[in-house]
Every structure is written in C-alpha cells, then in structure tokens.
Design an enzyme around this catalytic site. Structure first.
Site, mmCIF file in Angstrom:
data_model
loop_
_atom_site.group_PDB
_atom_site.id
_atom_site.type_symbol
_atom_site.label_atom_id
_atom_site.label_comp_id
_atom_site.label_asym_id
_atom_site.label_seq_id
_atom_site.Cartn_x
_atom_site.Cartn_y
_atom_site.Cartn_z
ATOM 1 N N LYS A 1 0.820 -1.220 0.000
ATOM 2 C CA LYS A 1 0.000 0.000 0.000
ATOM 3 C C LYS A 1 0.850 1.265 0.000
ATOM 4 O O LYS A 1 0.564 2.207 -0.726
ATOM 5 C CB LYS A 1 -0.929 0.118 1.202
ATOM 6 C CG LYS A 1 -1.667 -1.014 1.677
ATOM 7 C CD LYS A 1 -2.618 -0.622 2.802
ATOM 8 C CE LYS A 1 -2.007 -0.788 4.145
ATOM 9 N NZ LYS A 1 -1.591 -2.138 4.482
ATOM 10 N N THR A 2 1.866 1.297 0.856
ATOM 11 C CA THR A 2 2.686 2.500 0.970
ATOM 12 C C THR A 2 3.423 2.763 -0.336
ATOM 13 O O THR A 2 3.433 3.893 -0.833
ATOM 14 C CB THR A 2 3.683 2.366 2.144
ATOM 15 O OG1 THR A 2 2.937 2.152 3.342
ATOM 16 C CG2 THR A 2 4.531 3.609 2.289
ATOM 17 N N GLU B 1 -3.453 6.209 1.229
ATOM 18 C CA GLU B 1 -3.213 4.849 1.698
ATOM 19 C C GLU B 1 -4.251 4.571 2.776
ATOM 20 O O GLU B 1 -4.353 5.303 3.760
ATOM 21 C CB GLU B 1 -1.807 4.744 2.274
ATOM 22 C CG GLU B 1 -1.503 3.392 2.859
ATOM 23 C CD GLU B 1 -0.091 3.292 3.408
ATOM 24 O OE1 GLU B 1 0.154 2.322 4.143
ATOM 25 O OE2 GLU B 1 0.755 4.159 3.123
#
Length: 173
Positions: free
Chosen positions: A113-114, A157
């Site tokens: 995600k990051t 995010e």
C-alpha cells in the site's frame, strides 16, 4: 467536522496522524497534538507536547479531539474531552471526511500500500495534477508523508486492518 477550527491529535508522532495533521493545518485549522515520544516526522511547525494529560484539553480547549488507534478511550485526556463535550474522532473518521469530499483514489491491501500510494501520488504530482496525497511513510521524492494539493484528486493509503477503510468512498474503485 464542519464548524471545527481547533483540533488536537493524540498520537501525533505517528505516520498517519502526522500526515493528517499536515492536511488539517493546510485546510486552515489550528492544529496541536501530543504523543508519548518525540515525533519521527516533520510536523511543519505543528506543536507536539510530550505525554498525555487532561491539562492539554484544559489549556488548548479544542473543538475536536482526533485519536490514533493506539490511544485508549479510558485515557485521562480523552475522558476530559468527553466531560467537556468536545467532539472525538478516530484518525480514519477525520481522514475520510477530507477524502470523501474529493475525487478519491484509495489504496488498500495486505502488502504494498505505501509503495503503491507513494508511486501514484508522485505520478499525479509530476503530471501537474496537484493532488492531495496521504501516505503512511515519508516519501523522499515528495519530501513528506502528506501533500495538500489544490487539484480534485485525493490519493490515500487506507488501512484495512481494522475495517475503517469502509468509511472511505473512492471515486475510482
């Protein structure tokens, strides 16, 4: 979070809370916070007091208190806010208020995600689309973990671990 002018964030030193604080400050709110340790993130001159204390609420008198998921609801600072009738929001509730007003692009999942949020934000920034970007880490190419843009896109995010990503309503599924 309408009619709120002054917010206090508990857990300000973390990635998600510091990014949220920057976005709220960019919206023109008076932002303060506290944490048990020195923040690891640049807070853009947002005041961060060490420790948690009901004195913070008494001295600051915020319109809203925003809590990190790491902060217990039986904390004396939270109890003082409740006793004073101050609105209390989770990080996800406050962030979703901002996100849902924009053309949201939410990135969730168990892994990556990051990285994906960072790359997406950087692509939009380099394309000149001036997005708002919220990422759970410092992004060297962006120089921060948050960017408050004036464009229509909000890239974030989203944390799926506690189910709060259901508060978000992305434009792009």
């Amino acid at each position: 979070m309408d009619n709120i002018k002054r917010v206090h964030l508990m857990g300000l030193g973390g990635a998600g809370m510091s990014a949220l604080a920057k976005l709220l400050k960019a919206q023109g709110l008076d932002v303060t916070g506290c944490d048990l340790k020195e923040p690891h993130y640049d807070l853009d001159s947002i005041s961060c007091q060490l420790g948690h204390s009901k004195e913070h609420i008494k001295n600051i008198n915020p319109d809203a208190l925003i809590l990190s998921s790491a902060v217990s609801h039986d904390n004396e600072e939270v109890i003082e806010a409740k006793n004073r009738g101050i609105q209390i929001f989770s990080r996800a509730e406050a962030l979703s208020e901002l996100f849902n007003r924009a053309k949201g692009i939410g990135i969730a999942g168990a892994h990556g995600k990051t990285t994906t949020s960072s790359m997406t934000g950087l692509i939009f920034l380099r394309a000149g689309l001036n997005p708002t970007v919220y990422v759970g880490a410092n992004v060297p190419d962006i120089g921060s973990n948050a960017v408050s843009g004036s464009g229509e896109n909000f890239i974030a995010e989203l944390d799926e671990s506690d189910g709060t990503f259901e508060l978000f309503h992305p434009t792009l599924p």
